[in-house]
Design an enzyme around this catalytic site. Structure first.
Site, PDB file in Angstrom:
ATOM      1  CB  CYS A  90      -0.646   2.695   4.036  1.00 41.83           C
ATOM      2  SG  CYS A  90      -2.070   1.932   3.272  1.00 41.83           S
ATOM      3  CG  ASP A  91       3.255   1.363   4.295  1.00 47.19           C
ATOM      4  OD1 ASP A  91       2.709   1.853   5.299  1.00 47.19           O
ATOM      5  OD2 ASP A  91       3.199   0.159   4.010  1.00 47.19           O
ATOM      6  CB  CYS A 144      -0.929  -0.012   1.217  1.00 49.37           C
ATOM      7  SG  CYS A 144      -1.994   1.429   1.302  1.00 49.37           S
TER       8      CYS A 144
END
Ligand SMILES: Cc1cc2nc3c(=O)[nH]c(=O)nc-3n(C[C@H](O)[C@H](O)[C@H](O)COP(=O)(O)OP(=O)(O)OC[C@H]3O[C@@H](n4cnc5c(N)ncnc54)[C@H](O)[C@@H]3O)c2cc1C
Length: 319
Positions: free
Chosen positions: A150-151, A147
């Site tokens: 997200c990261d 992801c």
């Protein structure tokens, strides 16, 4: 500030016989719940999260009514809409089995509870498909990610690699290019993404596109230190030093818990007819977990609405 604490969802209750249990809180499940709630039914929504795959991306540009909206904002709007209705919500709940006794369905969760319902709607969507290469599992969360949304911030000014050539890979490469020093995009054959995304990606001069490259293994012991790739054109393998590897090799349906219970196709997707009916009367399915070919938010919402309306028709026929 958006917080679920601001909403008054009812608590799930094992003693209630629900009219509908909806499994999955992505676009399909949320829409199914909204449609069912407008029929004044007793509804329980069991889901690991609210938003599903939409949470893995940043910007949505093809949902009617919004020229561009952040994924977070769209899900806030969905959740806000859902909260107007007196439904029960089991958030952070994973369903791991369903059984039928007479005309009642028993929906089992990983915290060893069993909820009862007359109708079940499955809207469990999809999860990232692993590549199954060396160190992928071992270094997950230590540089390996599924992801970028997200990261990506964790890799500020670092070098990363994205594996894949479809829309989600290009979207991830764009996300990463905004913060990383360099982004390698490894594509097995050709890029198969929407032209508008490819154009956008090409504007970044820190993205290196490597066509006809296969990932062989991820390098590193405690954390990702690089990736071993195979160049299909020149028949040689070499290492690229990166701190992060983002895998965008497609997705698989979240239907393992239904194997042997519902009819699935060879990809594990739930086989439904045009009324979202499965092979078991009273169980309906919608969205990305089904064999419907196109996987998009608007389609998942439409299918969720259909599943709910057909579920209601079934419910009436049983009373
Ligand atoms: C990176 C990326 C970018 C995308 N961009 C776009 C875009 O720009 N426009 C667009 O239209 N579409 C886009 N999509 C596709 C879109 O996100 C999906 O088509 C849509 O989210 C499908 O909705 P769904 O409700 O069927 O499934 P999902 O969104 O996958 O939701 C499934 C839900 O079920 C829950 N769940 C799963 N298993 C269980 C279980 N056993 N028990 C309880 N709960 C469970 C999950 O936690 C989740 O809440 C994108 C997808 C990705 C991955």
């Amino acid at each position: 500030m958006f917080s679920l604490l601001n909403f008054n969802f009812k608590q799930p209750n094992i003693n209630i016989l629900y009219d509908f249990i909806i499994v999955g809180g992505g676009p399909a499940g949320i829409t199914a719940a909204i449609y069912a709630a407008r029929k004044n039914l007793e509804i329980l929504l069991l889901t690991k999260d609210l938003g599903g795959q939409v949470l893995w991306t940043s910007e949505i540009e093809n949902y009617p009514g919004f020229k561009s909206i952040t994924a977070k904002e769209l899900i806030e709007k969905f959740t806000n809409h859902l909260s107007y209705f007196p439904i029960a919500l089991g958030l952070g709940t994973e369903v791991n089995g369903i059984r039928k006794e007479q005309n009642i369905f028993y929906v089992k969760t990983t915290d060893d509870k069993e909820y009862k319902s007359r109708v079940v709607i499955i809207a469990t969507g999809r999860s990232p498909k692993p590549l199954n290469i060396k160190n992928e599992k071992e270094l997950l969360g230590k540089g390996v990610s599924y992801c970028a949304t997200c990261d990506a911030p964790l890799f500020k000014n670092k070098d990363t690699a994205v594996i894949g050539g479809a829309n989600s890979a290009i979207t991830s490469a764009i996300e990463l290019a905004k913060v990383c020093q360099r982004v390698y995009l490894l594509v097995k054959s050709e890029i198969k993404a929407e032209p508008i995304l490819v154009e956008r990606l090409k504007k970044f001069n820190n993205v290196i596109i490597l066509l006809k490259h296969l990932p062989k293994s991820i390098l590193g012991k405690e954390k990702v230190e690089g990736i071993l790739v195979y160049d299909l054109l020149n028949n040689n393998e070499y290492e690229i030093k990166v701190s992060g590897v983002f895998i965008e090799a497609g997705t698989k349906p979240n239907t393992d818990f239904l194997k042997g219970f519902l009819n699935l196709n060879e990809k594990g997707e739930i086989i439904i007819n045009c009324n979202c009916e499965t092979n078991i009367p009273g169980i309906f399915a919608c969205g990305d977990c089904t064999a419907i070919e196109d996987k998009q938010i608007i389609i998942a919402c439409g299918e969720g609405a259909k599943a709910s309306l057909k579920g209601f028709k079934y419910l009436i026929s049983q009373k």
